[in-house]
Design an enzyme around this catalytic site. Structure first.
Site, PDB file in Angstrom:
ATOM      1  N   HIS A 187      37.589  44.415  28.604  1.00  0.00           N
ATOM      2  CA  HIS A 187      38.525  44.314  29.854  1.00  0.00           C
ATOM      3  C   HIS A 187      39.846  44.876  29.756  1.00  0.00           C
ATOM      4  CE1 HIS A 187      40.084  40.787  28.161  1.00  0.00           C
ATOM      5  NE2 HIS A 187      41.072  40.947  28.962  1.00  0.00           N
TER       6      HIS A 187
HETATM    7  C1  UD1 Z   1      43.794  39.359  32.993  1.00  0.00           C
HETATM    8  C2  UD1 Z   1      44.854  39.454  32.286  1.00  0.00           C
HETATM    9  C3  UD1 Z   1      44.321  39.465  30.565  1.00  0.00           C
HETATM   10  C4  UD1 Z   1      43.131  38.516  30.679  1.00  0.00           C
HETATM   11  C5  UD1 Z   1      42.042  38.490  31.379  1.00  0.00           C
HETATM   12  C6  UD1 Z   1      41.093  37.610  31.382  1.00  0.00           C
HETATM   13  C7  UD1 Z   1      47.072  40.102  32.776  1.00  0.00           C
HETATM   14  C8  UD1 Z   1      48.101  41.122  32.656  1.00  0.00           C
HETATM   15  N1  UD1 Z   1      45.921  40.259  32.400  1.00  0.00           N
HETATM   16  O1  UD1 Z   1      43.261  40.742  33.007  1.00  0.00           O
HETATM   17  O2  UD1 Z   1      45.303  39.181  29.887  1.00  0.00           O
HETATM   18  O3  UD1 Z   1      42.849  38.535  28.984  1.00  0.00           O
HETATM   19  O4  UD1 Z   1      42.674  38.450  32.746  1.00  0.00           O
HETATM   20  O5  UD1 Z   1      39.960  37.972  32.582  1.00  0.00           O
HETATM   21  O6  UD1 Z   1      47.533  39.144  33.292  1.00  0.00           O
HETATM   22  N2  UD1 Z   1      39.433  40.848  39.892  1.00  0.00           N
HETATM   23  C9  UD1 Z   1      38.128  40.122  40.734  1.00  0.00           C
HETATM   24  N3  UD1 Z   1      38.050  38.994  40.710  1.00  0.00           N
HETATM   25  C10 UD1 Z   1      38.816  37.761  40.320  1.00  0.00           C
HETATM   26  C11 UD1 Z   1      40.011  38.539  39.520  1.00  0.00           C
HETATM   27  C12 UD1 Z   1      40.254  39.832  39.311  1.00  0.00           C
HETATM   28  O7  UD1 Z   1      37.485  41.245  41.285  1.00  0.00           O
HETATM   29  O8  UD1 Z   1      38.741  36.667  40.300  1.00  0.00           O
HETATM   30  C13 UD1 Z   1      39.626  42.341  39.901  1.00  0.00           C
HETATM   31  C14 UD1 Z   1      40.911  42.448  40.501  1.00  0.00           C
HETATM   32  O9  UD1 Z   1      41.001  42.541  41.706  1.00  0.00           O
HETATM   33  C15 UD1 Z   1      41.440  43.769  39.601  1.00  0.00           C
HETATM   34  C16 UD1 Z   1      40.772  43.396  38.358  1.00  0.00           C
HETATM   35  O10 UD1 Z   1      39.598  42.420  38.687  1.00  0.00           O
HETATM   36  O11 UD1 Z   1      40.937  44.681  40.238  1.00  0.00           O
HETATM   37  C17 UD1 Z   1      41.470  43.006  37.144  1.00  0.00           C
HETATM   38  O12 UD1 Z   1      42.346  41.410  37.382  1.00  0.00           O
HETATM   39  P1  UD1 Z   1      43.671  41.394  36.833  1.00  0.00           P
HETATM   40  O13 UD1 Z   1      43.867  40.080  37.138  1.00  0.00           O
HETATM   41  O14 UD1 Z   1      44.687  42.506  37.381  1.00  0.00           O
HETATM   42  O15 UD1 Z   1      43.553  41.642  35.441  1.00  0.00           O
HETATM   43  P2  UD1 Z   1      42.289  41.431  34.291  1.00  0.00           P
HETATM   44  O16 UD1 Z   1      41.932  42.692  33.890  1.00  0.00           O
HETATM   45  O17 UD1 Z   1      41.367  40.295  34.682  1.00  0.00           O
END
Ligand code: UD1
Length: 367
Positions: free
Chosen positions: A205
Site C-alpha cells: 500500500h
Molecule cells: C495509511 C497510512 C499508512 C498506514 C496505512 C494502513 C498515512 C500517511 N498513511 O495509508 O502509514 O500504513 O494507512 O492502512 O497516514 N480509503 C478507503 N477506505 C478507507 C480508508 C481509505 O477507501 O477506510 C482510501 C482513501 O480514500 C484513499 C486511499 O484509500 O484514497 C488511501 O487512504 P489513506 O488514508 O490516504 O492512506 P493509506 O494508504 O491507507
C-alpha cells in the site's frame, strides 16, 4: 488521570487497543477515544473496533476521503474543539499516520502534553509521508515511548533530552499476543482453500509502490512468478485497489481478496510459508510469529526486525524479489530472536510512566 487517545487508521486501532485495555484495568485512569475518520470503511475501521474489543469512539471527527493535506487540515480543525472539550491531562498518539501528526500538532498548540507511542523510528527517507509524520510528531511530543533500541538512538541524535525518552516495548505486539489464540480459531484458511505452511501472503500500500502503474506492475509480475511455486494470497488495500482497477494489470492466478479483519489476517500470517510486504507493522508481527518476511522497500524504520527477527529487506526490483522468495522457499524457516521488551506488557509500562507524572500537570513539570 484523564487521557485523550487519538486514532484514525488501521494500524492505530491495533496499537491503541493495547492501551485502551490497560486503561480499562486502572480505575483511576479515564480516556476519551477520538477517531479522526482517516480510515472510514467498515473493513478498514469498524470491524477492527469489534474484533479488538474496543469501545466505540467517544468522538468521531468523520474527516472521510480526501487528499492527505485536506484530510490533515480537517483533522486539525475538528480536533481543536474536541480536545478542548475533553480537557485531558495528556494526549496519546500512536504510530506515524496522518492522524498521529494531526493529533500531536493540535494538542501541542493547545498546550496539552503529548505522549507519542512508537517514537523515534526513522527510515531516513523524507519522500515517505510517514517519515515526515514521525519527525514532526516527535519534535512536539513530551513523552516519547520507543519500541526498539534504534528509536532511542535516533531521538538522542536529534537532541531530544534523555529524560523524555522511555523504552517501553511494542504495543502492537501486546495486541498480537493477547489475540493470538483467538486468531487460531479463525476459519480463514478453510475459506480460502489454503494448506498451513503452503502459501505466501502479500500486502502492498505504500504510495511509492502502488501509486504508479509501472512500479505496481513490476511487483505484480514478481508475485505472478512466485505464485507458480506457492499460491499467493493478496488482501488488497483500498489505495492499491484504486490503482489496480484502472491499470489493466494481470492479476490472474493471484488470490486477491478484500482487506481482512485482524483475527483472520493474524491467522493467515501465522501459518504462511512466506510474507511479502511494504507495511511497517507486518515486519514486526512476522518477527514474533517467526515467519519469513521479505520487505519490498529500500529501507526500514524498524531495523531490529532485520537484525534480530525474520525480516529481510529486498527492495523493489522484481528479479531480486523473485530470487529472494525462491531462496526463502528453499531454506528452512528462519529462527529469529524476539526483540527486547516485545513481551506483551508495553502498554502497562506506558501507563506506569504517565501515571507517575499525573500528579504534576503543568507543562513546566514535564520531563
Ligand atoms: C495509511 C497510512 C499508512 C498506514 C496505512 C494502513 C498515512 C500517511 N498513511 O495509508 O502509514 O500504513 O494507512 O492502512 O497516514 N480509503 C478507503 N477506505 C478507507 C480508508 C481509505 O477507501 O477506510 C482510501 C482513501 O480514500 C484513499 C486511499 O484509500 O484514497 C488511501 O487512504 P489513506 O488514508 O490516504 O492512506 P493509506 O494508504 O491507507
Amino acid at each position: 488521570m484523564k487521557l485523550a487517545c487519538i486514532v484514525g487508521a488501521r494500524p492505530n486501532f491495533v496499537k491503541m487497543a493495547a492501551l485502551v485495555e490497560e486503561i480499562r484495568r486502572r480505575p483511576s485512569v479515564s480516556c476519551t477515544l477520538i477517531h479522526t475518520g482517516q480510515h472510514y470503511s467498515p473493513e478498514m475501521s469498524g470491524a477492527f473496533f469489534e474484533e479488538l474489543e474496543m469501545p466505540p469512539p467517544d468522538v468521531s471527527l468523520d474527516v472521510g476521503p480526501g487528499t492527505t493535506i485536506s484530510q490533515t487540515a480537517k483533522m486539525l480543525e475538528r480536533l481543536e474543539p474536541a480536545l478542548a472539550a475533553a480537557a485531558p491531562d495528556v494526549v496519546v498518539v500512536v504510530g506515524d499516520v496522518n492522524s498521529t501528526l494531526a493529533g500531536a500538532i493540535a494538542a501541542s498548540k493547545l498546550g496539552l502534553p503529548v505522549a507519542h507511542v512508537e517514537a523515534g523510528l526513522r527510515s531516513f527517507d523524507r519522500s515517505m509521508p510517514e517519515e515526515i509524520n514521525r519527525v514532526i510528531t516527535d519534535a512536539v511530543s513530551d513523552f516519547l515511548f520507543v519500541s526498539e533500541p534504534s528509536g532511542e538512538r535516533n531521538l538522542l541524535a536529534e537532541g531530544v533530552p534523555r529524560e523524555r525518552i522511555f523504552f517501553a516495548g511494542n504495543v502492537m505486539i501486546d495486541t498480537l499476543l493477547r489475540f493470538r489464540s483467538k486468531a487460531e480459531r479463525s476459519g480463514v484458511l478453510e475459506r480460502l482453500g489454503l494448506a498451513a505452511g503452503g502459501y505466501g501472503v502479500v500486502t502492498l500500500h505504500r504510495p511509492s509502490n502502488v501509486d504508479h502503474a509501472a512500479s505496481l506492475g513490476g511487483l505484480v509480475a514478481a508475485l505472478q512468478q512466485i505464485n507458480r511455486r506457492v499460491p499467493v494470497v493478496f488482501p488488497v488495500h483500498p489505495r492499491t485497489a484504486q490503482m489496480l482497477s484502472g491499470s489493466g494489470l494481470d492479476m490472474a492466478g493471484l488470490r486477491a481478496v478484500a482487506p481482512l479483519g485482524y483475527l483472520d489476517f493474524l491467522c493467515l500470517m501465522s501459518r504462511a510459508r512466506l510474507v511479502l510486504t511494504d507495511s511497517g507493522g507486518i515486519q514486526e508481527e512476522t518477527t514474533i510469529l517467526q515467519v519469513p518476511c521479505l520487505t519490498l522497500r529500500e529501507n526500514t524504520e524498524r531495523p531490529v526486525t532485520v537484525e534480530q527477527g525474520t525480516n529481510r529487506l529486498v527492495g523493489t526490483d522484481p528479479a531480486k524479489i523473485v530470487a529472494a522468495a525462491e531462496e526463502a522457499l528453499d531454506s528452512p524457516p528462519p529462527s529469529g530472536r524476539i526483540p527486547e521488551l516485545w513481551d506483551g506488557r508495553a502498554a502497562g509500562r506506558i501507563l506506569d510512566v504517565l501515571m507517575s507524572h499525573a500528579k504534576t500537570q503543568s507543562k513546566q513539570s514535564l520531563p
